[in-house]
Design an enzyme around this catalytic site. Structure first.
Site: not given
Ligand SMILES: *[C@@H]1O[C@H](CO)[C@@H](O)[C@H](O)[C@H]1NC(C)=O
Ligand SMILES: *[C@@H]1O[C@H](CO)[C@@H](O)[C@H](O)[C@H]1NC(C)=O
Ligand SMILES: *[C@@H]1O[C@H](CO)[C@@H](O)[C@H](O)[C@H]1NC(C)=O
Ligand SMILES: *[C@@H]1O[C@H](CO)[C@@H](O)[C@H](O)[C@H]1NC(C)=O
Ligand SMILES: *[C@@H]1O[C@H](CO)[C@@H](O)[C@H](O)[C@H]1NC(C)=O
Ligand SMILES: *[C@@H]1O[C@H](CO)[C@@H](O)[C@H](O)[C@H]1NC(C)=O
Length: 492
Positions: A328, A145, A190, A100, A330, A395
């Site tokens: 995404n 992005h 995002e 990606r 984390y 992500e």
């Protein structure tokens, strides 16, 4: 005799099941795709070659280096503009299914608008795409992005509704040039992160602090832009190009503890993930956001809510503009209701204070704790809120200080992928793709090069930006060979 045989056979089957399932549990389902990712500004460099125009991150890092932890910038970054063949060879050597990457808007349209197309810029992305395909790696393109052309920012950027049309014009150029080769597009990466950091704080470019409402206006226009491009793809490209398209959203996880309950969790989820996703999967902003922000805005004396309203037409137009749920993720937080609200003081629109559970290990960014069960909580919530959509994770990854023996990164991937397989196998979550962020150490926005997410190390002071394997490089290679989550090697 026969009965005895049957019993023995059944007994053996049970035994095989048990021993087989311990292994199967950590193996990815067939058809599950695993890959890695990057973003243009973070890796390409070549910021001023051919006719590339200045973008908002060029401008920000050149003019306000004090906002970047090490004062550095993406002028050279990982030099991937020149080293893309080496990058593709690395991806191939690890065995990933897809890569990606994102397109730099001002490399393709130097002044932002579609009246002037930089053919050399387009050619770079064609080269990269063709190199991936020639090596059996699926290309996945993020159209935006975070790095729009500076001229568009001077015209208001994402606070100007005309951005919707400018973005659609740009996306058309991308579909024309790359659509015949690319089957998965992500419109926008995002929204809540660049809107929240860039239009309400100085954490990210363009660094505009706008009356605690710039981020809401930014998301409002972003969602319109996303929907416009989704419909454009649907109407003009899909029948011929046969691809899929959506956006990808950053969603936090949470820990459940004695103080959390479903109402608190839902409120935190809606203000973070639902803000972007509810309009797309259900229609309009989440009710709790509309009522709370309207109420707080009124207390603050505004004659309107700081959260803009969509017309019925826009609600309908945005609803359903996703072929999959792009996620995404984390880390996870402890959720606490703001105690001031009991005395009628509303400090935070969401009403939620998020903190890190200090009993979990943290990465080199203080917010980044290893908390896989929060990931599971999030995936089950997505399943329940949006009718179990196909989830494509774009992500997930861990930052450290660039160690080559990156045991913590491996621990992170091991635990998050184990949790992922558990929710797929046990909770029926429809996750079909997983992306490790990131292929290599790169420019981490306001943290500059001080923290590293790479599976591969890059010498970021070497003019040639030499790449070196980390321990996680070979760990990932074994994961891809076996399509099974591997143990964390014991450190010596
Ligand atoms: C591009 O930027 C570099 C600094 O990163 C500078 O040394 C170089 O002269 C610039 N090239 C052009 C063509 O402007
Ligand atoms: C694209 O590939 C061609 C053929 O290898 C090469 O001549 C050209 O310089 C490349 N262009 C870019 C921008 O990478
Ligand atoms: C936006 O900025 C305001 C005022 O500086 C701050 O109170 C609020 O927490 C910020 N909101 C977000 C989502 O960052
Ligand atoms: C932090 O995590 C630990 C271990 O899971 C848990 O026992 C504790 O309750 C958590 N703390 C808070 C404040 O949630
Ligand atoms: C849930 O937690 C919040 C915040 O602590 C509290 O205000 C609310 O009363 C709780 N709701 C229930 C149903 O326990
Ligand atoms: C990184 O590159 C610099 C400059 O070429 C060199 O001096 C240094 O030894 C390199 N670091 C490593 C770890 O290879």
């Amino acid at each position: 005799m026969e009965r005895y045989m049957v019993i023995v056979t059944i007994f053996c089957m049970v035994i095989t099941r048990i021993s087989c399932c311990d292994i199967v549990k950590l193996t990815f389902p067939s058809g599950f795709k695993i890959g890695t990712a990057s973003a243009a500004y973070q890796v390409e460099g070549a910021w001023n070659v051919s006719d590339k125009g200045e973008n908002i991150w060029d401008h920000w890092t050149h003019n306000y280096p004090e906002y970047i932890r090490d004062g550095r910038n993406g002028d050279v970054a990982c030099n991937s503009y020149y080293k893309y063949k080496e990058d593709v060879a690395l991806i191939k050597s690890i065995g990933f299914d897809f890569y990606r990457f994102s397109i730099s808007w001002s490399r393709v349209l130097p002044n932002g608008f579609a009246n002037e197309i930089n053919e050399e810029g387009i050619q770079y992305y064609k080269n990269l795409t063709e190199e991936l395909l020639a090596n059996g790696i699926e290309p996945i393109v993020t159209i935006y992005h975070w790095d729009h052309p500076m001229i568009l920012e001077e015209l208001g950027g994402w606070t100007n509704e005309l951005m919707v049309e400018w973005f659609a014009d740009y996306a058309r150029v991308i579909f024309d040039a790359l659509g015949p080769l690319v089957k998965t597009f992500i419109t926008i990466n995002e929204p809540s992160v660049y809107c929240g950091n860039g239009y309400n704080t100085t954490r990210h470019s363009p660094g505009k602090v706008l009356e605690n409402m710039g981020h809401y206006i930014c998301i409002h226009n972003t969602l319109k832009a996303h929907a416009t491009v989704y419909h454009m793809y649907d109407d003009e490209y899909r029948s011929e190009q046969q691809g899929q398209i959506s956006l990808t959203t950053q969603c936090d996880g949470w820990y459940l503890n004695d103080d959390s309950n479903a109402t608190l969790v839902d409120q935190a989820f809606q203000f973070n993930c639902g803000w972007v996703v509810h309009p797309v999967f259900v229609g309009d902003y989440p009710e709790i956001m509309k009522t709370r922000i309207a109420m707080i805005s009124e207390l603050e004396g505004y004659p309107f809510s700081r959260l803009p309203e969509f017309s019925d037409e826009w609600v309908e137009y945005i609803k359903g503009t996703a072929d999959f749920f792009g996620l995404n993720h984390y880390t996870s937080y402890i959720l606490t209701a703001d105690p001031d609200e009991e005395s009628g003081i509303y400090n935070i629109d969401s009403g939620i204070i998020k903190s890190v559970n200090t009993s979990y290990p943290v990465g080199s960014l203080a917010w980044m704790s290893i908390a896989p069960e929060g990931f599971g909580n999030l995936l089950r919530m997505i399943r329940d809120q949006y009718d179990n959509p196909p989830v494509q994770i774009f992500e997930n990854g861990y930052c450290d200080l660039g160690e080559l023996d990156d045991y913590d990164r491996i621990t992170y991937y091991n635990s998050y992928m184990t949790e992922l397989l558990s929710v797929i196998n046990n909770d029926n979550c429809n996750v079909v793709r997983y992306t490790a962020w990131s292929l290599m150490d790169n420019f981490e926005w306001s943290d500059g090069y001080t923290v590293n997410f790479g599976i591969v190390s890059v010498n970021l002071t070497d003019p040639d930006r030499a790449r070196t394997s980390k321990l996680s490089t070979s760990w990932w290679r074994s994961v891809m060979e076996t399509r099974t989550v591997q143990d964390v090697p014991t450190s010596v």
